[in-house]
Design an enzyme around this catalytic site. Structure first.
Site, PDB file in Angstrom:
ATOM      1  CB  CYS A 163      -6.619  -2.119   6.524  1.00 25.90           C
ATOM      2  SG  CYS A 163      -6.327  -1.984   4.748  1.00 25.90           S
TER       3      CYS A 163
ATOM      4  CB  CYS B 224      -0.927  -0.004   1.212  1.00 26.48           C
ATOM      5  SG  CYS B 224      -2.068   1.394   1.268  1.00 26.48           S
TER       6      CYS B 224
END
Length: 357
Positions: free
Chosen positions: A194, A101
């Site tokens: 997440c 990410c």
């Protein structure tokens, strides 16, 4: 400078944005909407990217007194992070989605857009230090240090990054947030992956890759000693969750040694078989000295211990000869090289682990 503050809705990014304002920068806050369905990425302290997080980020921006926007990056996040995560497990590797990410979203897509809009830098709430010398260092709070997942950043990306929290502990950040009147001062940290809000990685992968029964094989005898419902559900070093139906000849516990997608086989063996003496990495990002062996410390999993090593970098490959054996090193993870320093260990570079021996 004109600075874009990435605001997740948590305490770290809020204080980072506030510190950027206090430092005299012209700051604009942005929340990245990464979930296709914002209701699916949080369960209590797990996950992120919900409507609640967007609202928390907006309220923090209001208190700080900065403009605030939401950028929808859900499709790119799904393609570059979630799909990559699934594909890596399907290939028998163990990825680090936080690192991906940072590499693909926060310091590529977001930074590129920020620069195109006239911003000079992106500020985040990562716990790491980036001083005037341009060197990325560990945070003073070693328990919260995030330099490992930032080590994938290139020189050009680091030159446009700001990490204001690196000289503070997490407790100090929370205290400052309360003093500034930020409602997120006591908000729990998100943890785990997440986009897997319930923490059940095995089920998440099974839903996407399907049931794929196969054999669990003992590395010592070559015998089939168990079955699995999908080799993607295992990682090197794993002991729990193995459906072993035959005891090992030596009666010792068995650990996952390797995953072979071509044969859909999980190979297990004694803990001593997990010892690794050398690591080969690809997709290398290197900031350290060139040519010859580099003596350093290497870290091969998030929050893992460091091991002394001699490292060579050539033609995009990193080869690390470890000073002592390390156990449970999985391909797909990052190897990050550090130069020990009393002012905070310096990141020399990183690579994705491709081979171990």
């Amino acid at each position: 400078m004109r600075v874009l503050a990435a605001m997740s809705g948590g305490v770290d990014s809020a204080v980072a944005a506030a510190r950027a304002v206090a430092a005299g920068h012209d700051v604009t806050g942005v929340h990245l909407a990464l979930a296709r369905n914002p209701q699916t990425y949080r369960t209590g302290a797990r996950g992120c990217c919900t409507l609640e997080d967007a609202r928390d980020a907006r309220r923090a921006a209001d208190v700080i007194g900065i403009p605030f926007y939401v950028w929808d990056m859900a499709e790119q996040f799904h393609e570059d992070v979630v799909d990559d995560f699934v594909a890596e497990y399907a290939a028998g590797r163990t990825p680090n989605p936080c690192l991906r990410c940072n590499e693909k979203i926060k310091f590529a897509a977001v930074l590129d857009r920020a620069v195109a809009l006239g911003f000079d830098a992106v500020v985040t709430g990562h716990h790491a230090r980036l001083g005037p010398d341009g060197l990325l260092r560990r945070s003073v709070d070693l328990g919260k240090d995030q330099s490992y997942v930032l080590a994938v950043l290139t020189r050009a990306q680091l030159d446009r990054a700001m990490f204001p929290l690196g000289d503070s502990t997490k407790a100090q950040v929370r205290e400052e947030a309360a003093e500034r009147g930020l409602a997120v001062a006591d908000k729990p940290d998100s943890h785990d992956i997440c986009f897997i809000a319930d923490g059940d990685t095995k089920r998440f992968l099974a839903d996407r890759l399907g049931r794929a029964p196969g054999d669990i094989v003992d590395a010592i005898t070559g015998a089939v000693i168990g079955r699995h419902e999908g080799a993607y559900a295992y990682t090197v070093g794993q002991r729990r969750g193995l459906d072993l139906r035959v005891s090992a000849p030596d009666r010792t516990p068995r650990y996952v040694l390797s995953i072979t997608p071509v044969t859909n086989t999980v190979t297990v063996g004694p803990v001593t078989a997990l010892d690794v003496a050398a690591v080969v990495g690809e997709r290398t990002v290197w900031h350290g000295p060139g040519g010859g062996d580099v003596a350093c410390e290497v870290q091969m999993r998030a929050h893992g211990e460091t091991v002394p090593a001699s490292v060579q970098v050539a033609d995009g490959r990193l080869v690390a000869t470890l000073g002592r054996p390390a156990r449970g090193i999985a391909t797909g993870q990052a190897i990050v090289c550090y130069e020990p320093s009393p002012d905070g260990d310096i990141v020399l570079g990183s690579a994705t682990i491709a081979e171990t021996s």
